[in-house]
Motif scaffolding. Structure first.
Motif, PDB file in Angstrom:
ATOM      1  N   VAL A 130       0.846  -1.192   0.000  1.00  0.00           N
ATOM      2  CA  VAL A 130       0.000   0.000   0.000  1.00  0.00           C
ATOM      3  C   VAL A 130       0.886   1.249   0.000  1.00  0.00           C
ATOM      4  O   VAL A 130       0.575   2.249  -0.641  1.00  0.00           O
ATOM      5  N   GLY A 131       2.012   1.164   0.687  1.00  0.00           N
ATOM      6  CA  GLY A 131       2.944   2.289   0.723  1.00  0.00           C
ATOM      7  C   GLY A 131       3.432   2.685  -0.654  1.00  0.00           C
ATOM      8  O   GLY A 131       3.596   3.871  -0.947  1.00  0.00           O
ATOM      9  N   VAL A 132       3.643   1.709  -1.519  1.00  0.00           N
ATOM     10  CA  VAL A 132       4.077   1.998  -2.891  1.00  0.00           C
ATOM     11  C   VAL A 132       2.998   2.782  -3.625  1.00  0.00           C
ATOM     12  O   VAL A 132       3.293   3.680  -4.413  1.00  0.00           O
ATOM     13  N   THR A 133       1.745   2.456  -3.352  1.00  0.00           N
ATOM     14  CA  THR A 133       0.665   3.152  -4.044  1.00  0.00           C
ATOM     15  C   THR A 133       0.562   4.614  -3.612  1.00  0.00           C
ATOM     16  O   THR A 133       0.079   5.441  -4.381  1.00  0.00           O
ATOM     17  N   TYR A 134       1.000   4.925  -2.397  1.00  0.00           N
ATOM     18  CA  TYR A 134       0.979   6.311  -1.923  1.00  0.00           C
ATOM     19  C   TYR A 134       2.271   7.056  -2.236  1.00  0.00           C
ATOM     20  O   TYR A 134       2.375   8.253  -1.988  1.00  0.00           O
ATOM     21  N   LEU A 135       3.257   6.382  -2.779  1.00  0.00           N
ATOM     22  CA  LEU A 135       4.540   6.998  -3.092  1.00  0.00           C
ATOM     23  C   LEU A 135       4.443   8.198  -4.036  1.00  0.00           C
ATOM     24  O   LEU A 135       5.239   9.133  -3.909  1.00  0.00           O
ATOM     25  N   PRO A 136       3.490   8.242  -4.981  1.00  0.00           N
ATOM     26  CA  PRO A 136       3.392   9.433  -5.835  1.00  0.00           C
ATOM     27  C   PRO A 136       3.111  10.727  -5.075  1.00  0.00           C
ATOM     28  O   PRO A 136       3.412  11.809  -5.591  1.00  0.00           O
ATOM     29  N   ILE A 137       2.577  10.648  -3.866  1.00  0.00           N
ATOM     30  CA  ILE A 137       2.293  11.876  -3.108  1.00  0.00           C
ATOM     31  C   ILE A 137       3.590  12.580  -2.728  1.00  0.00           C
ATOM     32  O   ILE A 137       3.781  13.751  -3.095  1.00  0.00           O
ATOM     33  N   PRO A 138       4.523  11.938  -1.999  1.00  0.00           N
ATOM     34  CA  PRO A 138       5.768  12.654  -1.684  1.00  0.00           C
ATOM     35  C   PRO A 138       6.647  12.884  -2.914  1.00  0.00           C
ATOM     36  O   PRO A 138       7.327  13.915  -3.000  1.00  0.00           O
ATOM     37  N   VAL A 139       6.629  11.967  -3.876  1.00  0.00           N
ATOM     38  CA  VAL A 139       7.432  12.173  -5.095  1.00  0.00           C
ATOM     39  C   VAL A 139       6.907  13.381  -5.862  1.00  0.00           C
ATOM     40  O   VAL A 139       7.677  14.233  -6.318  1.00  0.00           O
ATOM     41  N   GLY A 140       5.596  13.476  -6.004  1.00  0.00           N
ATOM     42  CA  GLY A 140       4.996  14.653  -6.646  1.00  0.00           C
ATOM     43  C   GLY A 140       5.297  15.920  -5.870  1.00  0.00           C
ATOM     44  O   GLY A 140       5.525  16.982  -6.458  1.00  0.00           O
TER      45      GLY A 140
END
Length: 171
Positions: A130-140
């Protein structure tokens, strides 16, 4: 130094656009497949909807950073345009600093969200954290913050479409 940073931001922008466009194309293929399997085959596939949601997260946060760099987002500048140039520049700086605050929020709290959910799995994709799916938030958020820093210190980047249109077609 400024030229190198601008070039690096050009490459980061291109990467964000490629990632965002790829996510959009994949979403555009996945949704019709889901409709086809549900209504034509009468056997709905379980994976298209959650994958489309995950790709939408990628598109939203990575694509939004790219859109912000070239000022392609929706904004209402009627009153700002009425200000004298000196005050307009000050207002633009305030806006950039507020956006930097939002980007920092995305980095810090998005990173914490990734960290907290890293060991959870998605029911439809048990191999995916699930953490991978939220990774675009800090990367963005990081991409957005870098684009804001570029805008504050180097000014707005040149518009690639206008650069291409300025070249005469039959030179």
């Amino acid at each position: 130094m400024a030229g190198s940073f601008r070039r690096a931001m050009d490459y980061l922008y291109l990467l964000c656009v490629i990632i965002g466009c790829t996510a959009l194309v994949l979403i555009s293929g996945i949704i019709p497949w889901a409709v086809f399997t549900r209504y034509v085959l009468n056997s709905a596939a379980s994976w298209p909807e959650p994958l489309a949601v995950l790709l939408t997260i990628v598109l939203t946060f990575i694509g939004a950073a790219a859109g912000y760099r070239l000022n392609l987002h929706m904004n209402v500048s009627y009153f700002a345009d009425k200000l004298p140039p000196r005050f307009r520049a000050l207002l633009d700086l305030i806006v950039q600093l507020l956006m930097a605050l939002i980007a920092t929020f995305m980095i810090v709290w998005g990173g914490r969200l990734v960290e907290v959910t890293w060991h959870n799995t998605i029911a439809d994709f048990p191999f995916l954290s699930v953490g991978v799916t939220y990774l675009p938030i800090p990367v963005g958020g990081v991409c957005l913050l870098l684009f804001i820093i570029e805008r504050i210190f180097l000014g707005a980047p040149p518009d690639p479409l206008r650069q291409n249109l300025e070249v005469a077609p039959f030179d």
